[in-house]
Design an enzyme around this catalytic site. Structure first.
Site, PDB file in Angstrom:
ATOM      1  N   HIS A 196     -12.829  13.475 -39.201  1.00 44.09           N
ATOM      2  CA  HIS A 196     -12.261  14.112 -40.264  1.00 44.09           C
ATOM      3  C   HIS A 196     -12.287  12.757 -41.457  1.00 44.09           C
ATOM      4  O   HIS A 196     -11.370  12.196 -41.303  1.00 44.09           O
ATOM      5  CB  HIS A 196     -10.984  14.407 -40.107  1.00 44.09           C
ATOM      6  CG  HIS A 196     -10.449  15.708 -39.580  1.00 44.09           C
ATOM      7  ND1 HIS A 196     -10.500  16.915 -40.183  1.00 44.09           N
ATOM      8  CD2 HIS A 196     -10.302  16.026 -38.283  1.00 44.09           C
ATOM      9  CE1 HIS A 196     -10.455  17.868 -39.240  1.00 44.09           C
ATOM     10  NE2 HIS A 196     -10.214  17.519 -38.297  1.00 44.09           N
ATOM     11  N   ARG A 253     -20.184   0.304 -21.554  1.00 43.44           N
ATOM     12  CA  ARG A 253     -21.159  -0.775 -21.339  1.00 43.44           C
ATOM     13  C   ARG A 253     -22.000  -0.539 -20.035  1.00 43.44           C
ATOM     14  O   ARG A 253     -21.381  -0.256 -19.077  1.00 43.44           O
ATOM     15  CB  ARG A 253     -20.376  -2.217 -21.425  1.00 43.44           C
ATOM     16  CG  ARG A 253     -19.936  -2.672 -22.519  1.00 43.44           C
ATOM     17  CD  ARG A 253     -19.196  -3.978 -22.666  1.00 43.44           C
ATOM     18  NE  ARG A 253     -18.521  -4.230 -23.994  1.00 43.44           N
ATOM     19  CZ  ARG A 253     -18.855  -4.468 -25.231  1.00 43.44           C
ATOM     20  NH1 ARG A 253     -20.400  -4.479 -25.379  1.00 43.44           N
ATOM     21  NH2 ARG A 253     -18.145  -4.740 -25.949  1.00 43.44           N
ATOM     22  N   LYS A 280     -24.738  -0.764 -14.447  1.00 44.06           N
ATOM     23  CA  LYS A 280     -25.821  -0.535 -13.316  1.00 44.06           C
ATOM     24  C   LYS A 280     -27.022   0.066 -13.672  1.00 44.06           C
ATOM     25  O   LYS A 280     -26.794   1.224 -14.417  1.00 44.06           O
ATOM     26  CB  LYS A 280     -25.139   0.070 -12.007  1.00 44.06           C
ATOM     27  CG  LYS A 280     -26.010   0.156 -10.805  1.00 44.06           C
ATOM     28  CD  LYS A 280     -25.518   0.802  -9.555  1.00 44.06           C
ATOM     29  CE  LYS A 280     -26.506   0.660  -8.504  1.00 44.06           C
ATOM     30  NZ  LYS A 280     -25.875   1.387  -7.190  1.00 44.06           N
TER      31      LYS A 280
END
Length: 210
Positions: free
Chosen positions: A133, A204, A207
């Site tokens: 918005h 983040r 692996k």
């Protein structure tokens, strides 16, 4: 008239044959009501393939901009909303691929474009949004949030075979690569590489699968 008759017959069957208090009765009530809801609303969608299941309590807006692939399912208490505000006018804004499972309580909202691939698994209470918005300018904050126009930083693409954990949030302008895993409670603000695991707020890389 045919769809209304199907819905009526399903409701009668629930009352006569499926006791509300038994676990088995609750399960079959959910299945029958979902099948009736799916049949009744099939014609509203831009495209709906075979063997799709929609929970009967689905919150739905803009189905004429939604495509759902073969064997896909949308669980209880979900919402699929498409807002035709001129970003992607007249085109499919939300596409759900074949055999994709949308878990309970998911909120998927598109004003630009959200493309979800095949064999994607959503956990519970996941949010996928390509819009906000208003923007983050000083002028925008003078306007009450409900009155701000929808804006988008870009489409969302979730490729095939992705698994998204419970309560994760996928934001605008993100592509999640094929086979990736998004850990529970993560907030994804940037692209996720193919066959990787991401976690955290913001998410983040933790692996790379080999």
């Amino acid at each position: 008239m045919g769809r209304r008759l199907i819905h009526f017959v399903a409701q009668v069957a629930l009352v006569l044959f499926f006791p509300v208090l038994s676990h088995k009765g609750i399960f079959w009530r959910y299945k029958v009501m979902g099948l009736a809801f799916t049949a009744r609303n099939r014609g509203k969608f831009k495209r709906m393939d075979k063997d799709v299941f929609l929970s009967s309590d689905l919150i739905l807006r803009g189905p004429e901009f939604i495509e759902i692939g073969r064997g896909a399912s949308v669980g209880p208490r979900c919402s699929l909303t498409v807002w035709d505000v001129g970003m992607n006018s007249g085109r499919v804004c939300l596409k759900i691929g074949d055999d994709t499972s949308i878990g309970e309580g998911a909120h998927i909202t598109a004003a630009n474009s959200i493309q979800i691939g095949n064999n994607v698994l959503f956990g519970k209470h996941i949010t996928v949004s390509d819009n906000n918005h208003g923007d983050t300018t000083l002028a925008a904050v003078e306007v009450p949030p409900p009155q701000r126009p929808l804006v988008s930083k870009g489409p969302v693409v979730i490729e095939d075979n992705v698994w998204i954990g419970d309560k994760a949030t996928i934001l605008a302008g993100v592509t999640i690569g094929r086979g990736a895993i998004v850990a529970a409670n993560s907030v994804v603000t940037h692209d996720v590489p193919v066959a990787c695991v991401v976690a955290g707020v913001p998410a983040r890389l933790v692996k790379r699968m080999e």
